[in-house]
Design a protein around this motif. Sequence first.
Motif, PDB file in Angstrom:
ATOM      1  N   MET A   1       0.808  -1.192   0.000  1.00 45.05           N
ATOM      2  CA  MET A   1       0.000   0.000   0.000  1.00 45.05           C
ATOM      3  C   MET A   1       0.853   1.259   0.000  1.00 45.05           C
ATOM      4  N   SER A   2       2.061   1.133   0.289  1.00 49.12           N
ATOM      5  CA  SER A   2       2.907   2.313   0.340  1.00 49.12           C
ATOM      6  C   SER A   2       3.450   2.692  -1.018  1.00 49.12           C
ATOM      7  N   GLU A   3       3.183   1.900  -2.017  1.00 48.95           N
ATOM      8  CA  GLU A   3       3.715   2.244  -3.332  1.00 48.95           C
ATOM      9  C   GLU A   3       2.922   3.380  -3.960  1.00 48.95           C
ATOM     10  N   ASP A   4       3.518   4.115  -4.815  1.00 46.05           N
ATOM     11  CA  ASP A   4       2.942   5.282  -5.465  1.00 46.05           C
ATOM     12  C   ASP A   4       1.830   4.839  -6.416  1.00 46.05           C
ATOM     13  N   THR A   5       0.587   5.355  -6.179  1.00 45.00           N
ATOM     14  CA  THR A   5      -0.558   4.931  -7.003  1.00 45.00           C
ATOM     15  C   THR A   5      -0.456   5.467  -8.412  1.00 45.00           C
ATOM     16  N   THR A   6       0.327   6.528  -8.604  1.00 45.93           N
ATOM     17  CA  THR A   6       0.466   7.039  -9.963  1.00 45.93           C
ATOM     18  C   THR A   6       1.261   6.086 -10.835  1.00 45.93           C
ATOM     19  N   GLN A   7       1.971   5.175 -10.214  1.00 44.41           N
ATOM     20  CA  GLN A   7       2.723   4.197 -10.978  1.00 44.41           C
ATOM     21  C   GLN A   7       1.775   3.224 -11.690  1.00 44.41           C
ATOM     22  N   LEU A   8       0.552   3.070 -11.139  1.00 45.60           N
ATOM     23  CA  LEU A   8      -0.398   2.124 -11.705  1.00 45.60           C
ATOM     24  C   LEU A   8      -1.144   2.692 -12.917  1.00 45.60           C
ATOM     25  N   LEU A   9      -1.051   4.009 -13.128  1.00 48.25           N
ATOM     26  CA  LEU A   9      -1.755   4.633 -14.239  1.00 48.25           C
ATOM     27  C   LEU A   9      -1.047   4.326 -15.555  1.00 48.25           C
ATOM     28  N   PRO A  10      -1.816   4.330 -16.633  1.00 43.79           N
ATOM     29  CA  PRO A  10      -1.168   4.162 -17.936  1.00 43.79           C
ATOM     30  C   PRO A  10      -0.195   5.315 -18.173  1.00 43.79           C
ATOM     31  N   GLY A  11       0.639   5.202 -19.135  1.00 42.66           N
ATOM     32  CA  GLY A  11       1.707   6.166 -19.399  1.00 42.66           C
ATOM     33  C   GLY A  11       1.239   7.607 -19.491  1.00 42.66           C
ATOM     34  N   ASP A  12       0.153   7.865 -20.160  1.00 39.24           N
ATOM     35  CA  ASP A  12      -0.295   9.249 -20.318  1.00 39.24           C
ATOM     36  C   ASP A  12      -1.460   9.587 -19.363  1.00 39.24           C
ATOM     37  N   GLY A  13      -1.771   8.754 -18.388  1.00 37.67           N
ATOM     38  CA  GLY A  13      -2.875   8.974 -17.438  1.00 37.67           C
ATOM     39  C   GLY A  13      -2.663  10.207 -16.596  1.00 37.67           C
ATOM     40  N   LEU A  14      -1.446  10.400 -16.112  1.00 32.31           N
ATOM     41  CA  LEU A  14      -1.155  11.571 -15.285  1.00 32.31           C
ATOM     42  C   LEU A  14      -1.346  12.850 -16.093  1.00 32.31           C
ATOM     43  N   GLN A  15      -0.892  12.838 -17.325  1.00 30.09           N
ATOM     44  CA  GLN A  15      -1.052  13.999 -18.186  1.00 30.09           C
ATOM     45  C   GLN A  15      -2.533  14.273 -18.451  1.00 30.09           C
ATOM     46  N   LEU A  16      -3.303  13.219 -18.604  1.00 23.67           N
ATOM     47  CA  LEU A  16      -4.743  13.352 -18.831  1.00 23.67           C
ATOM     48  C   LEU A  16      -5.413  14.002 -17.620  1.00 23.67           C
ATOM     49  N   ILE A  17      -5.050  13.544 -16.436  1.00 21.71           N
ATOM     50  CA  ILE A  17      -5.605  14.110 -15.198  1.00 21.71           C
ATOM     51  C   ILE A  17      -5.216  15.580 -15.074  1.00 21.71           C
ATOM     52  N   LEU A  18      -3.944  15.873 -15.327  1.00 21.62           N
ATOM     53  CA  LEU A  18      -3.491  17.262 -15.217  1.00 21.62           C
ATOM     54  C   LEU A  18      -4.182  18.160 -16.241  1.00 21.62           C
ATOM     55  N   SER A  19      -4.410  17.677 -17.425  1.00 26.61           N
ATOM     56  CA  SER A  19      -5.086  18.492 -18.437  1.00 26.61           C
ATOM     57  C   SER A  19      -6.554  18.708 -18.047  1.00 26.61           C
ATOM     58  N   ARG A  20      -7.174  17.681 -17.445  1.00 26.48           N
ATOM     59  CA  ARG A  20      -8.553  17.838 -16.966  1.00 26.48           C
ATOM     60  C   ARG A  20      -8.613  18.881 -15.854  1.00 26.48           C
ATOM     61  N   LEU A  21      -7.651  18.837 -14.937  1.00 23.52           N
ATOM     62  CA  LEU A  21      -7.610  19.822 -13.858  1.00 23.52           C
ATOM     63  C   LEU A  21      -7.407  21.226 -14.419  1.00 23.52           C
ATOM     64  N   ASP A  22      -6.542  21.352 -15.419  1.00 27.19           N
ATOM     65  CA  ASP A  22      -6.338  22.654 -16.060  1.00 27.19           C
ATOM     66  C   ASP A  22      -7.635  23.139 -16.713  1.00 27.19           C
ATOM     67  N   SER A  23      -8.349  22.220 -17.343  1.00 30.48           N
ATOM     68  CA  SER A  23      -9.613  22.563 -17.984  1.00 30.48           C
ATOM     69  C   SER A  23     -10.632  23.021 -16.942  1.00 30.48           C
ATOM     70  N   LEU A  24     -10.713  22.292 -15.831  1.00 28.21           N
ATOM     71  CA  LEU A  24     -11.629  22.674 -14.754  1.00 28.21           C
ATOM     72  C   LEU A  24     -11.246  24.029 -14.174  1.00 28.21           C
ATOM     73  N   ASN A  25      -9.961  24.239 -14.002  1.00 30.91           N
ATOM     74  CA  ASN A  25      -9.480  25.502 -13.466  1.00 30.91           C
ATOM     75  C   ASN A  25      -9.847  26.654 -14.404  1.00 30.91           C
ATOM     76  N   ALA A  26      -9.672  26.459 -15.708  1.00 31.19           N
ATOM     77  CA  ALA A  26     -10.029  27.486 -16.682  1.00 31.19           C
ATOM     78  C   ALA A  26     -11.532  27.759 -16.648  1.00 31.19           C
ATOM     79  N   HIS A  27     -12.322  26.699 -16.508  1.00 29.31           N
ATOM     80  CA  HIS A  27     -13.772  26.847 -16.451  1.00 29.31           C
ATOM     81  C   HIS A  27     -14.173  27.624 -15.193  1.00 29.31           C
ATOM     82  N   LEU A  28     -13.572  27.304 -14.062  1.00 27.47           N
ATOM     83  CA  LEU A  28     -13.864  28.022 -12.820  1.00 27.47           C
ATOM     84  C   LEU A  28     -13.446  29.490 -12.930  1.00 27.47           C
TER      85      LEU A  28
END
Length: 109
Positions: A1-28
């Motif tokens: 359980m101590s391992e980094d959960t971002t390691q389990l994401l597909p290669g571009d998953g983190l980028q996808l999440i960050l782009s979604r957050l940027d999109s939400l931030n722009a919308h807000l």
Amino acid sequence: MSEDTTQLLPGDGLQLILSRLDSLNAHLNSIDARLTTLEEKVDRRLQETRPIWEQVLTRLDGIENRLDGLESELQSLNRKFRVFYDDILKLQDKREDLEERVRKLEPTQ
């Protein structure tokens, strides 16, 4: 359980999440800008209508004072009417008494 959960994401998953957050931030930010514009518009309208409301309130105060005066006059007239009505009743009683006295004094045929 101590391992980094971002390691389990597909290669571009983190980028996808960050782009979604940027999109939400722009919308807000867009919503915030629209809300600020709306608040400014409301404040301008309030500045425009405040003198009108002050005039309306002043006129309502005047109307209220006049109505209070009318109410006082009506109460005074009502008291005078009651006195007048009582006087009329007394006059009717006296007239009836006088008619009775006249009937007694007149000769019967």
